[in-house]
Design a protein around this motif. Sequence first.
Motif, PDB file in Angstrom:
ATOM      1  N   ASP A  59       1.208  -1.068  -0.497  1.00 46.08           N
ATOM      2  CA  ASP A  59      -0.208   0.151   0.716  1.00 46.08           C
ATOM      3  C   ASP A  59       0.698   1.241  -0.115  1.00 46.08           C
ATOM      4  O   ASP A  59       0.382   2.549  -0.730  1.00 46.08           O
ATOM      5  CB  ASP A  59      -1.273   0.299   1.348  1.00 46.08           C
ATOM      6  N   THR A  60       1.887   1.363   0.257  1.00 44.62           N
ATOM      7  CA  THR A  60       3.065   2.426  -0.175  1.00 44.62           C
ATOM      8  C   THR A  60       3.390   2.517  -1.637  1.00 44.62           C
ATOM      9  O   THR A  60       4.335   1.498  -2.205  1.00 44.62           O
ATOM     10  CB  THR A  60       4.408   2.582   1.348  1.00 44.62           C
ATOM     11  N   ASP A  89      -6.906   2.291  -1.704  1.00 46.02           N
ATOM     12  CA  ASP A  89      -6.849   1.831   0.196  1.00 46.02           C
ATOM     13  C   ASP A  89      -8.404   1.053  -0.134  1.00 46.02           C
ATOM     14  O   ASP A  89      -8.728  -0.144   0.650  1.00 46.02           O
ATOM     15  CB  ASP A  89      -8.242   2.858   0.922  1.00 46.02           C
ATOM     16  N   TYR A 109       7.456  10.311  -3.861  1.00 41.69           N
ATOM     17  CA  TYR A 109       6.671   9.547  -2.815  1.00 41.69           C
ATOM     18  C   TYR A 109       7.099   9.649  -1.581  1.00 41.69           C
ATOM     19  O   TYR A 109       8.307   9.952  -1.042  1.00 41.69           O
ATOM     20  CB  TYR A 109       5.839   8.600  -2.467  1.00 41.69           C
ATOM     21  N   ASN A 110       6.409  10.965  -0.243  1.00 42.91           N
ATOM     22  CA  ASN A 110       7.071  11.419   0.609  1.00 42.91           C
ATOM     23  C   ASN A 110       8.588  12.471   0.173  1.00 42.91           C
ATOM     24  O   ASN A 110       8.954  12.228   1.482  1.00 42.91           O
ATOM     25  CB  ASN A 110       7.692   9.795   1.503  1.00 42.91           C
ATOM     26  N   LYS A 116       3.685  14.247   4.049  1.00 43.54           N
ATOM     27  CA  LYS A 116       3.675  12.915   4.352  1.00 43.54           C
ATOM     28  C   LYS A 116       2.538  12.139   3.979  1.00 43.54           C
ATOM     29  O   LYS A 116       1.428  12.781   3.629  1.00 43.54           O
ATOM     30  CB  LYS A 116       3.021  12.064   6.302  1.00 43.54           C
ATOM     31  N   ASN A 117       2.908  11.217   3.352  1.00 46.92           N
ATOM     32  CA  ASN A 117       1.830  10.955   2.529  1.00 46.92           C
ATOM     33  C   ASN A 117       1.384  11.127   1.525  1.00 46.92           C
ATOM     34  O   ASN A 117       0.711  11.051   0.857  1.00 46.92           O
ATOM     35  CB  ASN A 117       0.932  10.175   2.946  1.00 46.92           C
ATOM     36  N   GLU A 118       2.046  11.954   0.322  1.00 48.53           N
ATOM     37  CA  GLU A 118       1.582  12.968  -0.910  1.00 48.53           C
ATOM     38  C   GLU A 118       3.214  12.818  -1.352  1.00 48.53           C
ATOM     39  O   GLU A 118       3.538  12.511  -1.607  1.00 48.53           O
ATOM     40  CB  GLU A 118       2.054  14.040  -0.510  1.00 48.53           C
ATOM     41  N   LYS A 130      -1.692  10.663  -2.083  1.00 54.69           N
ATOM     42  CA  LYS A 130      -1.428   9.309  -2.887  1.00 54.69           C
ATOM     43  C   LYS A 130      -2.199   9.338  -4.103  1.00 54.69           C
ATOM     44  O   LYS A 130      -1.188   8.359  -4.947  1.00 54.69           O
ATOM     45  CB  LYS A 130      -1.250   8.502  -1.408  1.00 54.69           C
TER      46      LYS A 130
END
Length: 164
Positions: A59-60, A89, A109-110, A116-118, A130
Amino acid sequence: MSKKVSRRQFLTYTLGGTAGFFASTMLFPMVRFAIDPVLKEGGGVGFVEAGLSEKDVTDTPQLIHYDVEAVDGWYEFIEKRTAYVFKNDKGKIVALSPTCKHLGCTVNYNGNPKFKNEFFCPCHFGRYFKDGTNVPGTPPLKPLDEYETKIENGRLLIGPVVKA
């Protein structure tokens, strides 16, 4: 009343016609050579192996590199491409282009500890959520391109850009 053609006119017409014929036989291949790539139907890129199995996708978002066989006119070559791959998700595998829609820089990413998480573009501080949609009030006006994905024999395949 018939009009007679003189020898001089006959010779002029004959030489002109012959010269035109030879000129056209020489020019046609050159013109064809120049416009042939435009007339060729593009070989749309299908799905290609991404180098990941389905179980390797998390999921990352992870940046992957893969090769696409491309044709440009008469030239066949291997084009190197990259994509961020992750499960969203809902568990669907998503592949996003890392190219910012503002000026074409590469997003990370990050890439910025403040966000964070963008996805973050360091060129002009462009930001994407994301899911690839652009953060309102930041330079990019469009979301990141998304590639079609599918799984075959447990392996991830990446296809062309999803048409919006």
